[in-house]
Scaffold this active site. Structure first.
Site, PDB file in Angstrom:
ATOM      1  N   GLN A 113       0.853  -0.977  -0.098  1.00  0.00           N
ATOM      2  CA  GLN A 113      -0.050  -0.016  -0.121  1.00  0.00           C
ATOM      3  C   GLN A 113       0.911   1.159  -0.019  1.00  0.00           C
ATOM      4  O   GLN A 113       0.400   2.386  -0.078  1.00  0.00           O
ATOM      5  CB  GLN A 113      -0.873   0.018   1.243  1.00  0.00           C
ATOM      6  CG  GLN A 113      -1.884  -1.066   1.120  1.00  0.00           C
ATOM      7  CD  GLN A 113      -2.605  -1.038   2.662  1.00  0.00           C
ATOM      8  OE1 GLN A 113      -3.229  -0.667   3.107  1.00  0.00           O
ATOM      9  NE2 GLN A 113      -1.903  -1.936   3.671  1.00  0.00           N
ATOM     10  N   ASN A 114       2.230   0.846  -0.023  1.00  0.00           N
ATOM     11  CA  ASN A 114       3.171   2.242   0.328  1.00  0.00           C
ATOM     12  C   ASN A 114       3.317   2.647  -1.067  1.00  0.00           C
ATOM     13  O   ASN A 114       3.470   2.078  -2.166  1.00  0.00           O
ATOM     14  CB  ASN A 114       4.487   1.671   0.827  1.00  0.00           C
ATOM     15  CG  ASN A 114       4.063   1.428   2.425  1.00  0.00           C
ATOM     16  OD1 ASN A 114       3.090   1.802   2.970  1.00  0.00           O
ATOM     17  ND2 ASN A 114       5.134   0.800   3.145  1.00  0.00           N
ATOM     18  N   HIS A 131      -1.574   1.483  -4.401  1.00  0.00           N
ATOM     19  CA  HIS A 131      -1.954   2.785  -4.364  1.00  0.00           C
ATOM     20  C   HIS A 131      -1.088   3.776  -5.029  1.00  0.00           C
ATOM     21  O   HIS A 131      -1.239   4.948  -4.765  1.00  0.00           O
ATOM     22  CB  HIS A 131      -1.596   3.202  -2.934  1.00  0.00           C
ATOM     23  CG  HIS A 131      -2.782   2.551  -1.911  1.00  0.00           C
ATOM     24  ND1 HIS A 131      -2.917   2.417  -0.560  1.00  0.00           N
ATOM     25  CD2 HIS A 131      -4.065   1.877  -2.610  1.00  0.00           C
ATOM     26  CE1 HIS A 131      -4.016   2.019  -0.238  1.00  0.00           C
ATOM     27  NE2 HIS A 131      -4.631   1.591  -1.128  1.00  0.00           N
TER      28      HIS A 131
HETATM   29  P1  NAD Z   1      -1.564   3.006   8.662  1.00  0.00           P
HETATM   30  O1  NAD Z   1      -1.001   4.707   9.106  1.00  0.00           O
HETATM   31  O2  NAD Z   1      -2.971   3.068   8.894  1.00  0.00           O
HETATM   32  O3  NAD Z   1      -1.123   2.021   9.781  1.00  0.00           O
HETATM   33  C1  NAD Z   1       0.117   1.649  10.016  1.00  0.00           C
HETATM   34  C2  NAD Z   1       0.220   0.475  10.903  1.00  0.00           C
HETATM   35  O4  NAD Z   1       1.780   0.140  11.070  1.00  0.00           O
HETATM   36  C3  NAD Z   1      -0.412   0.569  12.362  1.00  0.00           C
HETATM   37  O5  NAD Z   1      -1.144  -0.608  12.567  1.00  0.00           O
HETATM   38  C4  NAD Z   1       0.939   0.447  13.333  1.00  0.00           C
HETATM   39  O6  NAD Z   1       0.763  -0.265  14.578  1.00  0.00           O
HETATM   40  C5  NAD Z   1       1.856  -0.249  12.599  1.00  0.00           C
HETATM   41  N1  NAD Z   1       3.364   0.009  12.654  1.00  0.00           N
HETATM   42  C6  NAD Z   1       3.971   1.055  13.366  1.00  0.00           C
HETATM   43  N2  NAD Z   1       5.108   0.939  13.473  1.00  0.00           N
HETATM   44  C7  NAD Z   1       5.342  -0.342  12.922  1.00  0.00           C
HETATM   45  C8  NAD Z   1       6.801  -1.044  12.899  1.00  0.00           C
HETATM   46  N3  NAD Z   1       7.946  -0.482  13.186  1.00  0.00           N
HETATM   47  N4  NAD Z   1       6.608  -2.401  12.243  1.00  0.00           N
HETATM   48  C9  NAD Z   1       5.407  -2.899  12.076  1.00  0.00           C
HETATM   49  N5  NAD Z   1       4.357  -2.321  12.107  1.00  0.00           N
HETATM   50  C10 NAD Z   1       4.043  -0.880  12.375  1.00  0.00           C
HETATM   51  O7  NAD Z   1      -1.176   2.715   7.382  1.00  0.00           O
HETATM   52  P2  NAD Z   1      -1.679   1.845   6.261  1.00  0.00           P
HETATM   53  O8  NAD Z   1      -2.181   0.681   6.794  1.00  0.00           O
HETATM   54  O9  NAD Z   1      -0.463   1.335   5.338  1.00  0.00           O
HETATM   55  O10 NAD Z   1      -2.968   2.473   5.554  1.00  0.00           O
HETATM   56  C11 NAD Z   1      -2.960   3.744   5.065  1.00  0.00           C
HETATM   57  C12 NAD Z   1      -2.309   4.102   3.812  1.00  0.00           C
HETATM   58  O11 NAD Z   1      -1.319   4.763   4.162  1.00  0.00           O
HETATM   59  C13 NAD Z   1      -1.934   3.444   2.651  1.00  0.00           C
HETATM   60  O12 NAD Z   1      -2.986   3.705   1.716  1.00  0.00           O
HETATM   61  C14 NAD Z   1      -0.566   4.032   2.110  1.00  0.00           C
HETATM   62  O13 NAD Z   1      -0.832   4.210   0.867  1.00  0.00           O
HETATM   63  C15 NAD Z   1      -0.557   5.049   3.020  1.00  0.00           C
HETATM   64  N6  NAD Z   1       0.910   5.723   3.480  1.00  0.00           N
HETATM   65  C16 NAD Z   1       1.965   5.169   2.821  1.00  0.00           C
HETATM   66  C17 NAD Z   1       3.242   5.764   3.427  1.00  0.00           C
HETATM   67  C18 NAD Z   1       4.662   5.251   2.587  1.00  0.00           C
HETATM   68  O14 NAD Z   1       4.244   5.024   1.302  1.00  0.00           O
HETATM   69  N7  NAD Z   1       5.586   5.041   3.340  1.00  0.00           N
HETATM   70  C19 NAD Z   1       3.139   6.393   4.632  1.00  0.00           C
HETATM   71  C20 NAD Z   1       2.391   6.520   4.927  1.00  0.00           C
HETATM   72  C21 NAD Z   1       0.837   6.291   4.566  1.00  0.00           C
END
Ligand code: NAD
Length: 256
Positions: A113-114, A131
């Site tokens: 999803q990243n 995404h």
């Molecule tokens: P989210 O923010 O909803 O959830 C993040 C999850 O990661 C939480 O459940 C949290 O407990 C867990 N978490 C935090 N630190 C962690 C670690 N060190 N190891 C394992 N798990 C950990 O994010 P999501 O579920 O991916 O969904 C939301 C949307 O966020 C997606 O559509 C995505 O596109 C987008 N997103 C992407 C990025 C990226 O590309 N890096 C960054 C932020 C959001």
């Protein structure tokens, strides 16, 4: 459907996952923002420094927001891109890439999803970006124009004159149907399905884990906290993604 509570799996207890992994022909790994948190990229739901801390998501990352004020949407995405430019994949991404060799000849597919492109940078070869990606821009009208996201971006599509935009799926938009179909096929065919660093609240991505479970995959969740998908997991590892993945790869290497 209410399932039994998943068994917590500790890092000393990885054999329970190593054994089915060794027998697997197809492994799928669904990743979310938590996997990149250890690269310094805030997740959506982090308090304080979350990407959404000071903004209305509907203003900066929705299709309606883009129609209303494309400049504002571009400004937020440019800021996001600069944050990502200073970050690199972490040990968790690298271990996921290494699984291809450790589990060969099994197929290993990443469904992410990243939008940060870290899986490919770390060396994973089969990645479905549900995404989209911050690495590319495209024509909003989808005439076919797409290009790497460089520093200078044409405001209008050089082919058809429509607005140019990041190649990211925003709120209010559907996922690319071919990518979603391939992800659903992989979920249905997986022997082992990992759910790593995702809260499981964003659909249709979260539904893929349920699909995999219903089709008989062993579902392994890796997340420090409980999530919407916990009830569908056979095992839950309550550790950080990189801690778990480093330990898993070590166990697989020593089982070679
Ligand atoms: P989210 O923010 O909803 O959830 C993040 C999850 O990661 C939480 O459940 C949290 O407990 C867990 N978490 C935090 N630190 C962690 C670690 N060190 N190891 C394992 N798990 C950990 O994010 P999501 O579920 O991916 O969904 C939301 C949307 O966020 C997606 O559509 C995505 O596109 C987008 N997103 C992407 C990025 C990226 O590309 N890096 C960054 C932020 C959001």
């Amino acid at each position: 459907m209410l399932l039994d509570q998943p068994a917590n799996v500790s890092l000393e207890d990885l054999e329970k996952i190593v054994r089915p992994l060794r027998a697997a022909e197809r492994v799928a790994i669904m990743s979310g923002a938590g996997l990149s948190a250890e690269s310094g990229i805030p997740t959506f739901r982090d308090t304080g420094n979350g990407l959404w801390a000071d903004v209305d998501p509907m203003a900066v990352a929705s299709i309606d927001g883009f129609y209303r004020d494309p400049a504002k949407v571009w400004a937020w995405h440019n800021d996001l891109r600069s944050r990502l430019a200073g970050a690199t994949p972490n040990a968790g991404h690298r271990c996921i890439a290494e699984l291809e060799a450790l589990l060969a000849p099994a197929e290993v597919l990443v469904i992410t999803q990243n939008i940060d492109g870290f899986h490919q940078e770390a060396g994973s070869h089969s990645v479905l970006e549900l995404h989209g990606t911050v690495k590319r821009i495209r024509c909003h009208r989808q005439c076919g124009f797409a290009a790497p996201w460089e520093d200078v971006i044409p405001e209008r599509c050089p082919s058809c004159g429509a607005l140019v935009r990041p190649d990211i799926v925003w709120f209010g938009e559907a996922l690319d149907s071919e990518t979603l179909e391939r992800a659903a096929d992989a979920a249905l065919a997986a022997d082992v399905f990992f759910v790593i660093g995702t809260s499981g609240v964003v659909q249709p991505a979260a539904g893929l884990a349920v699909l995999a479970k219903d089709a008989g995959a062993l579902v392994v969740e890796v997340n420090p906290g409980e999530t919407n998908l916990t009830e569908f997991a056979d095992y839950s590892a309550r550790t950080s993604a990189s801690e778990f993945l480093v330990a898993l790869c070590r166990a697989l290497r020593s089982a070679c």
